[in-house]
Design an enzyme around this catalytic site. Sequence first.
Site, PDB file in Angstrom:
ATOM      1  N   CYS A   2       0.881  -1.169   0.000  1.00 58.64           N
ATOM      2  CA  CYS A   2       0.000   0.000   0.000  1.00 58.64           C
ATOM      3  C   CYS A   2       0.914   1.213   0.000  1.00 58.64           C
ATOM      4  CB  CYS A   2      -0.907   0.021   1.223  1.00 58.64           C
ATOM      5  SG  CYS A   2      -1.954   1.493   1.319  1.00 58.64           S
ATOM      6  N   GLU A 105      -4.073   1.273  -6.191  1.00 58.40           N
ATOM      7  CA  GLU A 105      -3.138   0.248  -6.638  1.00 58.40           C
ATOM      8  C   GLU A 105      -3.009   0.365  -8.151  1.00 58.40           C
ATOM      9  OE1 GLU A 105      -1.025  -1.387  -5.254  1.00 58.40           O
ATOM     10  OE2 GLU A 105      -1.654  -1.733  -3.180  1.00 58.40           O
TER      11      GLU A 105
END
Length: 224
Positions: A2, A105
């Site tokens: 992340c 992402e």
Amino acid sequence: MCGRFFVTAPGSIIAERFQLAVEPELPPRFNIAPSQAVLAVRTHRDSGGREPAMLKWGLIPRWAKEISHGYKTINARAETVEKTPAFRDAFRRRRCLVVATGFYEWQKRETSKQPYAITMADGSPFAFAGLWELRQAPGEDIMETCAIITTEANGLVARIHDRMPVILPEGAYDLWLDPSESRIEVLKPLLRPYPQEAMAAYAVSKVVNNPANETPECLAPAPE
């Protein structure tokens, strides 16, 4: 991993969701990157209640000689967090909730990467499982830093990336924030992929690729 996320929920909604007595003053953030300040919720050392805290993203262990160590430790792997020297002490004693309304992402394609925004299906704010640390080297100011724990991707995120941040359900907040709880067998089961049916994802503008871009355009749907 992340490496980028956003927080667009107003302070009043965040205070209600995380049971905070003080409403956090936080402008909308559309492109939060490592080394920046992030909003976290943790247990107040004296009162035992929840408190908001602004922590620098990139955990710096107390034993680290250089603050640049934090660039390597923005994420902690759920599979090894209790064993990794940089995280094991914080995992047992200093856990927090990192507030978000979504994360980004990048999906690998033949010639480029396409960014996606990933949120709750209802758009509500949520919490990453976080760890925090306090460090004060001689002659330096106190520095409070944090890391976000990651796990394997659920079915939704796996189409984009093989890892995702650990998102905690509301019912697990008290247990995660309890500083008296340090049993690995109790804490580790919380570090699992969030149910995919409760989440949503869509391709966004490549404006988000540059962490200097901090505008609503980061969340604009990608052109068809």
